[in-house]
Write a protein that holds these residues in place. Structure first.
Motif, PDB file in Angstrom:
ATOM      1  N   ILE A 193       0.852  -1.184   0.000  1.00 20.64           N
ATOM      2  CA  ILE A 193       0.000   0.000   0.000  1.00 20.64           C
ATOM      3  C   ILE A 193       0.891   1.238   0.000  1.00 20.64           C
ATOM      4  CG2 ILE A 193      -1.845   1.244   1.186  1.00 20.64           C
ATOM      5  CD1 ILE A 193      -2.409  -1.483   2.652  1.00 20.64           C
ATOM      6  N   PHE A 194       0.733   2.054  -1.029  1.00 26.40           N
ATOM      7  CA  PHE A 194       1.480   3.303  -1.120  1.00 26.40           C
ATOM      8  C   PHE A 194       0.563   4.445  -0.709  1.00 26.40           C
ATOM      9  CE2 PHE A 194       2.921   7.000  -3.784  1.00 26.40           C
ATOM     10  CZ  PHE A 194       4.110   7.233  -3.080  1.00 26.40           C
ATOM     11  N   THR A 195       0.989   5.211   0.291  1.00 25.01           N
ATOM     12  CA  THR A 195       0.226   6.358   0.780  1.00 25.01           C
ATOM     13  C   THR A 195       0.982   7.632   0.466  1.00 25.01           C
ATOM     14  OG1 THR A 195      -0.697   5.044   2.599  1.00 25.01           O
ATOM     15  CG2 THR A 195      -0.817   7.450   2.814  1.00 25.01           C
ATOM     16  N   ILE A 196       0.273   8.609  -0.083  1.00 26.18           N
ATOM     17  CA  ILE A 196       0.898   9.888  -0.409  1.00 26.18           C
ATOM     18  C   ILE A 196      -0.106  11.006  -0.155  1.00 26.18           C
ATOM     19  CG2 ILE A 196       0.287   9.685  -2.860  1.00 26.18           C
ATOM     20  CD1 ILE A 196       2.929  11.194  -3.483  1.00 26.18           C
ATOM     21  N   SER A 197       0.353  12.087   0.469  1.00 25.98           N
ATOM     22  CA  SER A 197      -0.520  13.240   0.694  1.00 25.98           C
ATOM     23  C   SER A 197       0.207  14.507   0.291  1.00 25.98           C
ATOM     24  CB  SER A 197      -0.962  13.319   2.159  1.00 25.98           C
ATOM     25  OG  SER A 197       0.127  13.670   2.993  1.00 25.98           O
ATOM     26  N   ALA A 198      -0.560  15.500  -0.149  1.00 21.64           N
ATOM     27  CA  ALA A 198       0.009  16.773  -0.590  1.00 21.64           C
ATOM     28  C   ALA A 198      -1.087  17.827  -0.589  1.00 21.64           C
ATOM     29  CB  ALA A 198       0.608  16.646  -1.985  1.00 21.64           C
ATOM     30  N   ASP A 199      -0.675  19.081  -0.754  1.00 25.05           N
ATOM     31  CA  ASP A 199      -1.675  20.139  -0.831  1.00 25.05           C
ATOM     32  C   ASP A 199      -2.443  20.073  -2.147  1.00 25.05           C
ATOM     33  OD1 ASP A 199       0.560  20.854  -2.334  1.00 25.05           O
ATOM     34  OD2 ASP A 199       0.424  22.987  -1.842  1.00 25.05           O
ATOM     35  N   ARG A 200      -1.800  19.568  -3.195  1.00 21.88           N
ATOM     36  CA  ARG A 200      -2.456  19.404  -4.490  1.00 21.88           C
ATOM     37  C   ARG A 200      -1.725  18.328  -5.276  1.00 21.88           C
ATOM     38  NH1 ARG A 200       0.362  22.507  -8.715  1.00 21.88           N
ATOM     39  NH2 ARG A 200      -1.564  22.635  -9.925  1.00 21.88           N
ATOM     40  N   PHE A 201      -2.372  17.805  -6.309  1.00 22.13           N
ATOM     41  CA  PHE A 201      -1.753  16.811  -7.179  1.00 22.13           C
ATOM     42  C   PHE A 201      -1.987  17.187  -8.631  1.00 22.13           C
ATOM     43  CE2 PHE A 201      -2.222  14.379  -3.282  1.00 22.13           C
ATOM     44  CZ  PHE A 201      -1.047  13.640  -3.236  1.00 22.13           C
ATOM     45  N   LEU A 202      -1.046  16.823  -9.471  1.00 17.80           N
ATOM     46  CA  LEU A 202      -1.174  17.019 -10.908  1.00 17.80           C
ATOM     47  C   LEU A 202      -1.918  15.828 -11.516  1.00 17.80           C
ATOM     48  CD1 LEU A 202       2.543  18.058 -11.415  1.00 17.80           C
ATOM     49  CD2 LEU A 202       0.580  19.609 -11.231  1.00 17.80           C
ATOM     50  N   ARG A 203      -2.439  16.004 -12.717  1.00 17.12           N
ATOM     51  CA  ARG A 203      -3.131  14.906 -13.381  1.00 17.12           C
ATOM     52  C   ARG A 203      -2.167  13.756 -13.643  1.00 17.12           C
ATOM     53  NH1 ARG A 203      -7.273  15.836 -18.077  1.00 17.12           N
ATOM     54  NH2 ARG A 203      -7.792  13.763 -17.309  1.00 17.12           N
ATOM     55  N   ASN A 204      -2.578  12.560 -13.255  1.00 16.28           N
ATOM     56  CA  ASN A 204      -1.811  11.331 -13.464  1.00 16.28           C
ATOM     57  C   ASN A 204      -0.587  11.221 -12.556  1.00 16.28           C
ATOM     58  OD1 ASN A 204      -1.849   8.919 -15.188  1.00 16.28           O
ATOM     59  ND2 ASN A 204       0.178   9.589 -15.837  1.00 16.28           N
ATOM     60  N   MET A 205      -0.409  12.182 -11.652  1.00 16.87           N
ATOM     61  CA  MET A 205       0.820  12.270 -10.852  1.00 16.87           C
ATOM     62  C   MET A 205       1.065  11.038  -9.986  1.00 16.87           C
ATOM     63  SD  MET A 205       1.808  15.337  -8.224  1.00 16.87           S
ATOM     64  CE  MET A 205       3.034  15.146  -6.926  1.00 16.87           C
ATOM     65  N   VAL A 206       0.049  10.606  -9.239  1.00 15.53           N
ATOM     66  CA  VAL A 206       0.258   9.494  -8.309  1.00 15.53           C
ATOM     67  C   VAL A 206       0.557   8.207  -9.058  1.00 15.53           C
ATOM     68  CG1 VAL A 206      -0.721   8.140  -6.425  1.00 15.53           C
ATOM     69  CG2 VAL A 206      -1.248  10.581  -6.604  1.00 15.53           C
ATOM     70  N   ARG A 207      -0.157   7.950 -10.123  1.00 10.86           N
ATOM     71  CA  ARG A 207       0.078   6.720 -10.893  1.00 10.86           C
ATOM     72  C   ARG A 207       1.468   6.729 -11.535  1.00 10.86           C
ATOM     73  NH1 ARG A 207      -4.591   6.825 -14.936  1.00 10.86           N
ATOM     74  NH2 ARG A 207      -3.517   4.978 -15.746  1.00 10.86           N
ATOM     75  N   ALA A 208       1.927   7.900 -11.965  1.00  7.83           N
ATOM     76  CA  ALA A 208       3.272   7.997 -12.537  1.00  7.83           C
ATOM     77  C   ALA A 208       4.341   7.786 -11.473  1.00  7.83           C
ATOM     78  CB  ALA A 208       3.459   9.360 -13.210  1.00  7.83           C
ATOM     79  N   ILE A 209       4.106   8.321 -10.282  1.00  7.28           N
ATOM     80  CA  ILE A 209       5.046   8.105  -9.175  1.00  7.28           C
ATOM     81  C   ILE A 209       5.114   6.626  -8.832  1.00  7.28           C
ATOM     82  CG2 ILE A 209       5.365   8.460  -6.689  1.00  7.28           C
ATOM     83  CD1 ILE A 209       4.401  11.339  -7.069  1.00  7.28           C
ATOM     84  N   VAL A 210       3.947   5.976  -8.717  1.00 10.41           N
ATOM     85  CA  VAL A 210       3.920   4.544  -8.377  1.00 10.41           C
ATOM     86  C   VAL A 210       4.666   3.724  -9.416  1.00 10.41           C
ATOM     87  CG1 VAL A 210       2.434   2.516  -8.117  1.00 10.41           C
ATOM     88  CG2 VAL A 210       1.807   4.667  -7.012  1.00 10.41           C
ATOM     89  N   GLY A 211       4.397   3.990 -10.690  1.00  8.71           N
ATOM     90  CA  GLY A 211       5.085   3.246 -11.744  1.00  8.71           C
ATOM     91  C   GLY A 211       6.587   3.426 -11.695  1.00  8.71           C
TER      92      GLY A 211
END
Length: 247
Positions: A180-198
């Motif tokens: 389980i990958f958990t990430i929090s931020a004030d804002r996110f860019l489109r596709n950002m979390v999935r790109a980070i995970v990959g």
């Protein structure tokens, strides 16, 4: 009067949150049902937009209408009227200038990876066959907190004015044959979390070194980052607001 509505949904059958032509979205369905129940055209503004196939355990939106005399009854009727893959847990009045998107101070996502074939998480987690180096992925994830420009993890064709995000936490945990990958931020860019995970999975499989991961972020080039992880493993889990928005 302005109201906030707390929503959860299984995104499998939707082309994301935001209304778009020739595709069914969560926003469209919600606006349609609210408009029928309140007998006036209702427009809702969400805290953010999830991509096609992404799930939400908690998302807030706001809408304006005349005073709702019985919120409990509306909540019951709305849940009865909505499809089974969308649910509403709360509707509450807020100050007239409260904004679901702009007043959010923190957003949290989780990405679920299954380490084995499991029919009970099919469609809700990304199944992989070989366990990656979780310790190394956590070392790479920790370095994200030292940066604020994440253009390298943003969808190429986007209309944002800035790629700056303040990441507050980013880490992997292993639990019951799942990562389980958990990430929090004030804002996110489109596709950002999935790109980070990959990209982090590339680190975990020793395809990308820690030094290379750092350079990917610094170079701000999406083409150098890893492929985006599949949408069905991603969940928006929490959106946080200041208490001052409550009326």
């Amino acid at each position: 009067m302005r109201y906030f509505i707390e929503i959860a949904y299984n995104g499998a059958n939707y082309f994301g949150w935001q209304i778009q032509p020739n595709a069914i979205t969560v926003q469209e369905v919600l606006e349609g049902k609210l408009s029928i129940l309140l007998k006036t055209e209702i427009k809702v503004t969400g805290a953010g937009r999830t991509d096609a196939g992404v799930h939400a355990k908690q998302l807030f939106a706001h809408f304006d209408c005349n005073e709702i005399t019985n919120i409990s009854e509306l909540l019951f009727r709305l849940n009865s009227f909505l499809p089974k893959d969308i649910s509403i847990s709360e509707i509450f009045e807020v100050k007239k200038d409260a904004h679901a998107r702009f007043d959010a101070v923190e957003r949290e996502y989780e990405y679920m990876v299954s380490l084995k074939k499991d029919p009970f998480v099919d469609g809700f987690a990304y199944q992989i066959h070989n366990k990656p180096d979780v310790e190394l992925m956590n070392k790479a994830a920790k370095t994200l907190l030292d940066h604020n420009d994440f253009q390298c993890f943003s969808r190429s064709k986007t209309d944002v004015k800035t790629y700056y995000c303040n990441i507050k936490k980013a880490f992997w945990e292993e639990e019951n044959e799942q990562l389980i990958f958990t990430i929090s931020a004030d804002r996110f860019l489109r596709n950002m979390v999935r790109a980070i995970v990959g990209t982090l999975l590339d680190v975990g499989y020793h395809k990308t070194s820690l030094e290379s991961f750092q350079k990917i972020v610094e170079d701000k080039d999406r083409g150098k980052a890893g492929a985006s992880a599949p949408a069905h493993g991603l969940y928006l889990t929490k959106v946080t607001y200041p208490e001052t928005i409550i009326k």
